[in-house]
Design a protein around this motif. Sequence first.
Motif, short mmCIF file in Angstrom:
data_model
loop_
_atom_site.label_atom_id
_atom_site.label_comp_id
_atom_site.label_asym_id
_atom_site.label_seq_id
_atom_site.Cartn_x
_atom_site.Cartn_y
_atom_site.Cartn_z
N THR A 39 14.54 -8.61 -21.40
CA THR A 39 15.50 -7.50 -21.34
C THR A 39 14.87 -6.13 -21.33
OG1 THR A 39 15.68 -7.47 -23.76
CG2 THR A 39 17.23 -8.89 -22.56
N ILE A 40 13.56 -6.02 -21.58
CA ILE A 40 12.91 -4.71 -21.64
C ILE A 40 12.50 -4.29 -20.24
CG2 ILE A 40 11.03 -3.38 -22.63
CD1 ILE A 40 10.90 -5.39 -24.91
N SER A 41 13.10 -3.22 -19.76
CA SER A 41 12.88 -2.82 -18.36
C SER A 41 11.43 -2.47 -18.08
CB SER A 41 13.79 -1.63 -18.03
OG SER A 41 15.15 -2.01 -18.07
N ARG A 42 10.75 -1.84 -19.03
CA ARG A 42 9.35 -1.47 -18.80
C ARG A 42 8.45 -2.69 -18.65
NH1 ARG A 42 8.40 2.24 -23.83
NH2 ARG A 42 10.37 1.30 -24.46
N ALA A 43 8.89 -3.83 -19.22
CA ALA A 43 8.08 -5.05 -19.16
C ALA A 43 8.36 -5.88 -17.92
CB ALA A 43 8.34 -5.89 -20.41
N LYS A 44 9.29 -5.43 -17.07
CA LYS A 44 9.62 -6.23 -15.89
C LYS A 44 9.81 -5.35 -14.65
CE LYS A 44 14.59 -6.44 -17.03
NZ LYS A 44 15.75 -7.36 -17.19
N SER A 45 9.03 -4.27 -14.58
CA SER A 45 9.10 -3.39 -13.41
C SER A 45 7.69 -2.93 -13.05
CB SER A 45 10.00 -2.18 -13.71
OG SER A 45 9.56 -1.48 -14.87
N ALA A 46 7.55 -2.52 -11.81
CA ALA A 46 6.26 -2.05 -11.29
C ALA A 46 6.25 -0.53 -11.30
CB ALA A 46 6.05 -2.58 -9.88
N VAL A 47 5.10 0.04 -11.68
CA VAL A 47 5.00 1.50 -11.78
C VAL A 47 3.75 1.98 -11.03
CG1 VAL A 47 3.72 1.36 -13.99
CG2 VAL A 47 5.01 3.43 -13.40
N PRO A 48 3.86 3.08 -10.28
CA PRO A 48 2.67 3.65 -9.65
C PRO A 48 1.76 4.27 -10.71
CG PRO A 48 4.71 4.51 -8.64
CD PRO A 48 5.09 3.82 -9.91
N LEU A 49 0.47 4.06 -10.56
CA LEU A 49 -0.48 4.67 -11.49
C LEU A 49 -0.85 6.10 -11.10
CD1 LEU A 49 -2.81 1.61 -12.12
CD2 LEU A 49 -1.20 2.66 -13.73
N ARG A 50 -0.34 6.52 -9.93
CA ARG A 50 -0.53 7.91 -9.49
C ARG A 50 0.81 8.47 -9.06
NH1 ARG A 50 -3.89 5.64 -5.56
NH2 ARG A 50 -2.77 6.89 -4.00
N HIS A 51 0.93 9.78 -9.13
CA HIS A 51 2.16 10.42 -8.70
C HIS A 51 2.08 10.90 -7.25
CE1 HIS A 51 4.01 11.29 -12.94
NE2 HIS A 51 3.94 10.01 -12.63
N ASP A 52 1.20 10.25 -6.47
CA ASP A 52 1.12 10.54 -5.04
C ASP A 52 0.89 9.26 -4.24
OD1 ASP A 52 -1.47 9.96 -5.79
OD2 ASP A 52 -2.39 11.72 -4.83
N LEU A 53 1.42 8.16 -4.74
CA LEU A 53 1.20 6.86 -4.10
C LEU A 53 2.16 6.67 -2.93
CD1 LEU A 53 -0.64 4.36 -4.67
CD2 LEU A 53 1.33 3.33 -5.79
N ASP A 54 1.67 6.06 -1.86
CA ASP A 54 2.54 5.81 -0.71
C ASP A 54 3.15 4.41 -0.81
OD1 ASP A 54 0.69 3.90 0.23
OD2 ASP A 54 -0.33 5.37 1.50
N ALA A 55 3.88 4.02 0.23
CA ALA A 55 4.64 2.77 0.19
C ALA A 55 3.90 1.60 0.83
CB ALA A 55 5.98 2.98 0.91
N SER A 56 2.60 1.74 1.11
CA SER A 56 1.90 0.73 1.89
C SER A 56 1.83 -0.64 1.19
CB SER A 56 0.49 1.21 2.22
OG SER A 56 -0.24 1.50 1.04
N ALA A 57 1.83 -0.66 -0.14
CA ALA A 57 1.72 -1.94 -0.86
C ALA A 57 3.05 -2.44 -1.39
CB ALA A 57 0.73 -1.80 -2.02
N LEU A 58 4.14 -1.80 -0.98
CA LEU A 58 5.45 -2.12 -1.53
C LEU A 58 5.83 -3.59 -1.29
CD1 LEU A 58 7.53 -0.55 -3.13
CD2 LEU A 58 8.64 0.09 -0.98
N SER A 59 5.57 -4.08 -0.09
CA SER A 59 5.93 -5.47 0.22
C SER A 59 5.12 -6.46 -0.62
CB SER A 59 5.72 -5.75 1.71
OG SER A 59 6.62 -4.99 2.49
#
Length: 244
Positions: A39-59
């Motif tokens: 139930t903890i959202s932070r434990a089941k979501s992906a986060v960028p480690l930079r604030h300028d990351l693009d979408a190339s690895a999204l898939s």
Amino acid sequence: MTSLSPADIESLERATVAAVAPPEVLEIDGWLVALDDGTISRAKSAVPLRHDLDASALSQVEAAYRDRGLPPAFRIAEAQGLKPLTAEILRRGYHSAQTTVVMTAPAESVAALAAPFADLLDRPDEAWGRVFLGEGFDPADGAHRVKRLSAAPDALYGAAREGGQTVAVGVVTFGFGWAGIHGMRTSIDRRGAGLASRLLALFGAAAMARQVDRIFLQVEESNPAQNLYRRAGFEEAWRYRYWR
């Protein structure tokens, strides 16, 4: 608003994920991918480690969730450099929710907030866990938070007690150069009694004792506890939304 360096942002995000102890964490091209079915959202979501990351690895990130039978979810800061990524997530049909504020403070100012009259435990006891299961809290969510926070590496557990009863609790974790405050809970009938202030001060003192001079926490945008945190010296670093 506090300005953090790219290295600070990355270390804070790593500390955030470590504190909720997801059973599996991957790193995929600039993403920290937390994998859990709780139930903890932070434990089941992906986060960028930079604030300028693009979408190339999204898939690839989406595939990591789907390969494990989990729904993909993202935690994205409202940062200028992440707007193209956010636009692509929106284009793929995700919807945002739960705007959350990341706040940071000097440990010294947090320690000075109040008299830290609370117990600092190396391990959570049964009474500590019962606060999460008390009136007004979702029992399934509470049980999962107790499980994950109890597994947090290098953590200390605060318990404010009255009349032999534990009535307010929280956790302070240490890692990646930060102290992080999590799981702040006060029994409904004891809210407004200054117990959260005592716990914050306790955690600030614990951070200073370890020579950790900065603390972070995360609070939902609508939570009035922000007022308390600002009195303790916390300032906003950034905001994020979950995308599901």
